[in-house]
Design a protein around this motif. Structure first.
Motif, PDB file in Angstrom:
ATOM      1  N   LEU A  39       0.839  -1.202   0.000  1.00 16.93           N
ATOM      2  CA  LEU A  39       0.000   0.000   0.000  1.00 16.93           C
ATOM      3  C   LEU A  39       0.880   1.261   0.000  1.00 16.93           C
ATOM      4  CD1 LEU A  39      -2.820   1.260   0.131  1.00 16.93           C
ATOM      5  CD2 LEU A  39      -2.664   1.176   2.631  1.00 16.93           C
ATOM      6  N   ASP A  40       1.961   1.253   0.788  1.00 12.20           N
ATOM      7  CA  ASP A  40       2.878   2.393   0.813  1.00 12.20           C
ATOM      8  C   ASP A  40       3.483   2.630  -0.556  1.00 12.20           C
ATOM      9  OD1 ASP A  40       4.060   1.619   4.151  1.00 12.20           O
ATOM     10  OD2 ASP A  40       2.584   3.102   3.488  1.00 12.20           O
ATOM     11  N   GLU A  41       3.878   1.545  -1.206  1.00  7.91           N
ATOM     12  CA  GLU A  41       4.454   1.672  -2.559  1.00  7.91           C
ATOM     13  C   GLU A  41       3.438   2.292  -3.507  1.00  7.91           C
ATOM     14  OE1 GLU A  41       7.294  -2.267  -2.379  1.00  7.91           O
ATOM     15  OE2 GLU A  41       6.180  -1.880  -4.227  1.00  7.91           O
ATOM     16  N   ILE A  59      -7.206   6.843   0.642  1.00 10.09           N
ATOM     17  CA  ILE A  59      -6.910   5.499   0.129  1.00 10.09           C
ATOM     18  C   ILE A  59      -6.686   4.521   1.268  1.00 10.09           C
ATOM     19  CG2 ILE A  59      -5.231   4.161  -1.214  1.00 10.09           C
ATOM     20  CD1 ILE A  59      -7.090   5.859  -2.907  1.00 10.09           C
ATOM     21  N   GLU A  60      -6.067   5.007   2.356  1.00  4.42           N
ATOM     22  CA  GLU A  60      -5.877   4.112   3.513  1.00  4.42           C
ATOM     23  C   GLU A  60      -7.221   3.720   4.108  1.00  4.42           C
ATOM     24  OE1 GLU A  60      -1.412   5.612   4.895  1.00  4.42           O
ATOM     25  OE2 GLU A  60      -3.206   6.319   5.961  1.00  4.42           O
ATOM     26  N   ASP A  72     -22.855   8.617   1.124  1.00  7.98           N
ATOM     27  CA  ASP A  72     -22.072   7.392   1.304  1.00  7.98           C
ATOM     28  C   ASP A  72     -20.587   7.724   1.240  1.00  7.98           C
ATOM     29  OD1 ASP A  72     -23.080   4.093   0.145  1.00  7.98           O
ATOM     30  OD2 ASP A  72     -21.766   4.726   1.798  1.00  7.98           O
ATOM     31  N   HIS A  73     -19.777   6.763   1.677  1.00 10.29           N
ATOM     32  CA  HIS A  73     -18.323   6.979   1.603  1.00 10.29           C
ATOM     33  C   HIS A  73     -17.767   6.253   0.376  1.00 10.29           C
ATOM     34  CE1 HIS A  73     -17.623   2.888   3.215  1.00 10.29           C
ATOM     35  NE2 HIS A  73     -18.627   3.155   4.031  1.00 10.29           N
ATOM     36  N   GLY A  74     -16.518   6.545   0.065  1.00 11.32           N
ATOM     37  CA  GLY A  74     -15.921   6.122  -1.202  1.00 11.32           C
ATOM     38  C   GLY A  74     -15.981   4.630  -1.480  1.00 11.32           C
ATOM     39  N   GLU A 111     -10.538   1.469  -8.507  1.00  9.64           N
ATOM     40  CA  GLU A 111     -11.040   2.294  -7.407  1.00  9.64           C
ATOM     41  C   GLU A 111     -10.128   3.458  -7.061  1.00  9.64           C
ATOM     42  OE1 GLU A 111     -11.869  -0.551  -4.326  1.00  9.64           O
ATOM     43  OE2 GLU A 111     -13.126  -1.722  -5.699  1.00  9.64           O
ATOM     44  N   GLY A 112      -8.879   3.393  -7.499  1.00 10.00           N
ATOM     45  CA  GLY A 112      -7.955   4.505  -7.239  1.00 10.00           C
ATOM     46  C   GLY A 112      -8.363   5.782  -7.950  1.00 10.00           C
TER      47      GLY A 112
END
Lengths: 329, 103
Positions: free
Chosen positions: A4-6, A27-28, B20-22, B41-42
Motif C-alpha cells: 500500500l505504501d508503494e 486510500i488508507e 455514502d463513503h468512497g 477504485e484509485g
C-alpha cells in the motif's frame, strides 16, 4: 515498505504535501474498508488499479507541489506598483521610438508587432487574474492577441515568421498562463497550501525561478552547454569581443566544482569575483578599441538579467536556511 | 469496459438516495452493474473531488467506530446534472440500439 505504501508513493508523486496527506487518508481508509469487507490485501491493492493512472487523475484535481508554490502568487491580487507600471510604459515607448527612428533595418516593420505584443500588459493591470473566471478571460484575450500578432507578422514579414511567432506565443501561453486558471479553480474548490517563510512575497517569475533552482529544471542541463557553445562560436568569430566573456563563464561554472562556495561568506566573495569578471569582460573590448565594443556589455547585461537579477531578489527575500545551492552562486 | 466518461454520472446515481463513503460507492456501482462495470477504485476519489469542485457533491467527515470517514452527498446541482446525464445516456443508448438492430 508495504504494498500500500508503494502504491501511495506513486499515486502521490509531485502532489503538494497537503494534497498527498489527503490522498493517503482517503486510500488508507478505502483499503481498510476493503479488508473489513473480506478482501485480501493483494485483492484490495489490485482493486485500486494503476497508481500512475491515479496519480495523473489526482494531479488534475489536487494541487501539485509546483502549483502550491505558485498559488500564493496567483491568489495575491495586488496590482503592480505605479513605479513598475510607469517604468514598463517608458520601456515600451523607448523601444517603440528606437524602432521607428533608428537605422535598424527592420525597425519600422517590427514596431507594429511590438505594439501588439505590449497591448496585453495594460489589460493585466486592470483585470487582475485572481479568480478562475478572470484568468480565463485573460487567457482568451491572450490567445486573441497571439493570433493578431501572428497576422501582423505575416503582413509585415511572411508566413514563416507568422508561424514561428504564433507557435512561440502559443507555447508561452500554455506554459505560463493556462496553468494559472487550473490553480485558481483548485483554490476556489477549497484546496489549501502552506509555504515556508516569505515565499508568499515572491513574484510569479521569482517563484518559478526558485522552483527550477530547487528541483533542477531539466532544461538547465541543456542551457549551460548551449550557452558555452554559443559564446564559443561568437569567440571564434570575434575573439576580441567575446573572448573575455568565455573566460568569465568558464570561471563562473568551474569554480563551484573546485571550491566549496556554499556558505554565505564564501558565496559573497564568489559573487564579488564573478561580477568583477563580468565588468572586466564588458570593459575589455572598449579598452582594445574593438568594433561594436558595446556588444559584449549588452550581452553581459542580458546574462545578468537572465541569471543574476532574480537571484539577488530571492537572496533578499528568503532566509539563508531556505537557499537552494544554486542561490549561493 | 471503459468507464471514464460515465463514472461521474454513476457516482451521482449511487449518491441519489443517500450519502455514502468512497468504498461503499465503489461497491454499489460494481454490485448494481453485476460486475460488468469494474473500474479501478484509485480513480474514484479524483472523480469525487472533481464533482466536489463543480459543486455537484459535498463532503463531510463522520467518526464511525473510532475511524474518521469522509462521506459524500449529492447537491441540488448534482441532481440536475444526474438528470441531464440520464437523458444523455438514454439518447446515446437509443441511438446505438437503433444501429445494432439495423445491422
Amino acid at each position: 515498505m508495504t504494498a500500500l505504501d508503494e502504491w501511495l508513493n506513486i499515486a502521490t508523486r509531485e502532489l503538494s504535501p497537503e494534497s498527498a496527506v489527503q490522498v493517503r487518508a482517503e486510500i488508507e481508509e478505502h483499503y481498510r474498508s476493503a479488508l473489513d469487507g473480506g478482501a485480501t490485501p493483494e485483492a484490495a491493492i489490485a482493486a485500486l488499479g494503476d497508481p500512475k493512472a491515479a496519480n495523473q487523475a489526482n494531479k488534475k484535481v489536487l494541487l501539485t507541489e509546483y502549483e502550491s508554490r505558485m498559488a500564493p502568487v496567483y491568489a495575491r491580487g495586488t496590482r503592480p506598483s505605479v513605479r513598475s507600471m510607469v517604468s514598463s510604459t517608458v520601456f515600451f515607448v523607448a523601444i517603440f521610438a528606437w524602432l521607428m527612428t533608428s537605422t535598424f533595418k527592420y525597425g519600422t516593420r517590427i514596431a507594429p508587432l511590438w505594439i501588439v505584443m505590449w497591448s496585453e500588459t495594460p489589460l493585466r493591470w486592470i483585470l487582475l487574474p485572481t479568480t478562475p473566471e478572470r484568468s480565463r478571460i485573460l487567457v482568451y484575450a491572450g490567445y486573441a492577441r497571439d493570433v493578431i500578432a501572428s497576422a501582423v507578422a505575416w503582413w509585415t514579414f511572411d508566413l514563416n515568421a507568422a508561424v514561428i511567432i504564433g507557435v512561440v506565443l502559443f507555447l508561452f501561453r500554455r506554459v505560463l498562463d493556462v496553468p494559472r486558471t487550473a490553480v485558481l479553480q483548485k483554490l476556489e474548490a477549497g484546496q489549501t497550501y502552506s509555504l515556508p517563510s516569505r515565499e508568499h512575497e515572491l513574484t510569479s517569475f521569482e517563484a518559478s525561478f526558485l522552483r527550477t533552482l530547487r528541483n533542477g529544471d531539466p532544461s538547465r542541463k541543456y542551457a549551460v552547454p548551449f550557452l558555452f557553445v554559443m559564446v564559443g562560436v561568437l569567440t571564434a568569430w570575434l575573439p576580441q569581443l567575446f573572448g573575455a566573456i568565455l573566460f568569465m563563464l568558464a570561471i563562473r561554472f568551474s569554480v563551484p566544482y573546485v571550491v566549496d562556495v556554499y556558505t554565505p561568506e564564501r558565496s559573497r566573495w564568489f559573487r564579488v569575483a564573478k561580477w568583477t569578471l563580468m565588468a572586466l569582460a564588458a570593459v575589455f573590448p572598449v579598452l582594445l578599441g574593438a568594433k561594436a565594443r558595446w556588444a559584449p556589455a549588452a550581452y553581459i547585461a542580458f546574462l545578468f538579467w537572465l541569471f543574476d537579477a532574480k537571484r539577488i531578489s530571492l537572496r533578499r527575500k528568503l532566509p539563508v536556511e531556505e537557499w537552494p545551492k544554486e542561490l549561493y552562486l | 469496459m471503459n468507464l471514464r466518461g460515465t463514472l461521474p454520472t454513476l457516482i451521482l446515481e449511487a449518491l441519489e438516495h443517500q450519502p455514502d463513503h468512497g468504498y461503499s460507492i465503489a461497491q454499489r456501482i460494481k454490485g448494481r452493474s453485476k460486475g460488468v462495470l469494474d473500474f479501478k477504485e484509485g480513480t474514484l476519489y479524483p472523480a469525487l473531488h472533481k464533482l466536489e469542485q463543480e459543486g455537484l457533491v459535498e463532503s463531510y467527515e463522520e467518526v464511525e467506530k473510532g475511524r474518521t470517514r469522509r462521506y459524500y452527498r449529492i447537491t441540488k446541482a448534482g441532481r440536475g446534472a444526474l438528470a441531464k446525464g440520464r437523458a444523455e445516456w438514454k439518447k446515446l443508448s437509443g441511438a446505438v440500439s437503433g444501429i445494432l438492430r439495423e445491422a
